[in-house]
Design an enzyme around this catalytic site. Structure first.
Site, PDB file in Angstrom:
ATOM      1  N   SER A 157      61.140  84.043-129.831  1.00 15.88           N
ATOM      2  CA  SER A 157      60.697  82.854-129.103  1.00 15.88           C
ATOM      3  C   SER A 157      60.146  83.246-127.734  1.00 15.88           C
ATOM      4  CB  SER A 157      61.863  81.883-128.915  1.00 15.88           C
ATOM      5  OG  SER A 157      62.407  81.571-130.170  1.00 15.88           O
ATOM      6  N   GLN A 164      74.466  90.914-131.956  1.00 15.28           N
ATOM      7  CA  GLN A 164      74.983  89.540-131.999  1.00 15.28           C
ATOM      8  C   GLN A 164      75.682  89.256-133.337  1.00 15.28           C
ATOM      9  OE1 GLN A 164      73.041  85.733-130.479  1.00 15.28           O
ATOM     10  NE2 GLN A 164      72.297  85.725-132.559  1.00 15.28           N
ATOM     11  N   HIS A 195      62.458  82.375-137.872  1.00 12.46           N
ATOM     12  CA  HIS A 195      63.429  81.307-138.162  1.00 12.46           C
ATOM     13  C   HIS A 195      63.190  80.725-139.561  1.00 12.46           C
ATOM     14  CE1 HIS A 195      63.254  80.989-133.609  1.00 12.46           C
ATOM     15  NE2 HIS A 195      64.541  81.132-133.821  1.00 12.46           N
TER      16      HIS A 195
HETATM   17  O1  PAF Z   1      70.224  83.920-131.700  1.00  9.51           O
HETATM   18  C1  PAF Z   1      70.137  82.817-131.147  1.00  9.51           C
HETATM   19  O2  PAF Z   1      69.089  82.146-131.179  1.00  9.51           O
HETATM   20  C2  PAF Z   1      71.323  82.249-130.421  1.00  9.51           C
HETATM   21  O3  PAF Z   1      72.046  83.250-129.804  1.00  9.51           O
HETATM   22  C3  PAF Z   1      72.241  81.395-131.331  1.00  9.51           C
HETATM   23  C4  PAF Z   1      72.870  82.239-132.423  1.00  9.51           C
HETATM   24  C5  PAF Z   1      71.432  80.264-131.941  1.00  9.51           C
HETATM   25  C6  PAF Z   1      73.366  80.784-130.499  1.00  9.51           C
HETATM   26  O4  PAF Z   1      72.874  79.965-129.480  1.00  9.51           O
END
Ligand code: PAF
Length: 281
Positions: free
Chosen positions: A186, A153, A37
């Site tokens: 995570s 995603q 992150h």
């Molecule tokens: O990748 C993630 O952590 C989640 O899918 C996101 C993009 C924050 C949406 O809740």
């Protein structure tokens, strides 16, 4: 860093920043922050005047109630990391704040959502589209940053952006790995010490498959990865697909894609880990 908990206050701050003509980078997260992150935040910091990080465990994207219940929540530690990373605003809303009423929107996400995570996690991508579209409407970012660990995603989010007509750049950022190769996630904190020592074999096997793929077909390469990983104790491949990076559609021949990406999901005990590798030829 300012912590914001309501949509009203967030919108107020965004209006002020826009009036100052500040560009805004958004890093959506579900918290339990790690160096992966932080690498997204660093990218956002470098290319925008203001960085907003959202920390929200979005219930609508969990198709498994146990996964939602056990998802790590570490707000205090997250805030310390966000301050150190130089974030301007941390948006940490409650579920009621984001969903004062149920979000019944169904997105036509098309073929990119029909494969891999799509059928394995029914409703998951629609939930991602719901929350990310809400965040984009609230923050109006110039750029939004997502990690390539969740390769599919990103394709789904790009499709949602096209559907909704958002005017922003989606920036995909490389996977961050632990020293032993395990993709940062995570969920890694939920691995037992034994599982944690076995889990890097996912990345090791994917890497080994690069060489293997040079003299083997797509089908053989898939089988090689599945067999190798399943041979480790406590590991079970849910799926391994080699897809065209541009369309997310599975390929049968290496020539079917300019860039082929192998996307894997593995259960290590009851922890669901995902990873991927690019077959650059
Ligand atoms: O990748 C993630 O952590 C989640 O899918 C996101 C993009 C924050 C949406 O809740």
């Amino acid at each position: 860093m300012k912590v914001i908990r309501t949509v009203a206050e967030l919108k107020q701050k965004i209006t002020e920043e826009k009036a100052l003509r500040h560009s805004i980078g958004l890093v959506p997260t579900m918290g339990a922050l790690h160096a992966g992150h932080i690498s997204l935040i660093d990218r956002a910091r470098a290319n925008n005047d203001i960085v907003v990080v959202s920390v929200f465990v979005n219930p609508t994207q969990f198709n498994n109630p146990d996964d939602l219940r056990t998802y790590p929540r570490t707000e205090d530690a997250d805030c310390e990391k966000l301050i150190s990373a130089g974030v301007d605003y941390a948006f940490i809303p409650s579920v009621e704040e984001i969903y004062p009423e149920p979000d019944n929107r169904v997105f036509d996400l098309g073929p990119v959502a029909d494969v891999m995570e799509g059928p394995m996690r029914p409703g998951h991508f629609n939930g991602v589209a719901q929350i990310v579209s809400k965040l984009f409407s609230m923050v109006e970012p110039n750029r939004a940053y997502f990690g390539e660990k969740d390769f599919q995603q990103i394709a789904v989010i790009r499709r949602m952006v096209e559907l909704e007509g958002f005017n922003l750049d989606i920036i995909d950022c490389p996977i961050k790995r632990e020293d032993d190769g395990l993709a940062m996630s995570s969920r890694n904190v939920r691995l037992t010490p034994e599982q944690r020592s076995i889990a890097p074999n996912i990345a090791r096997t994917l890497n080994a498959s690069l060489d293997y793929s040079l003299s083997h077909s797509v089908a053989e390469t898939k089988q090689y990865v599945i067999d190798k990983i399943n041979a480790f104790p406590q590991m079970e491949v849910e799926y391994y697909e080699i897809v065209n990076a541009a369309t997310m559609q599975p390929i049968n021949d290496w020539n079917d894609a300019q860039l082929a990406v192998g996307c894997i999901t593995v259960y290590c005990g009851d922890v669901r880990l995902i990873d991927n590798i690019k077959y650059i030829r």
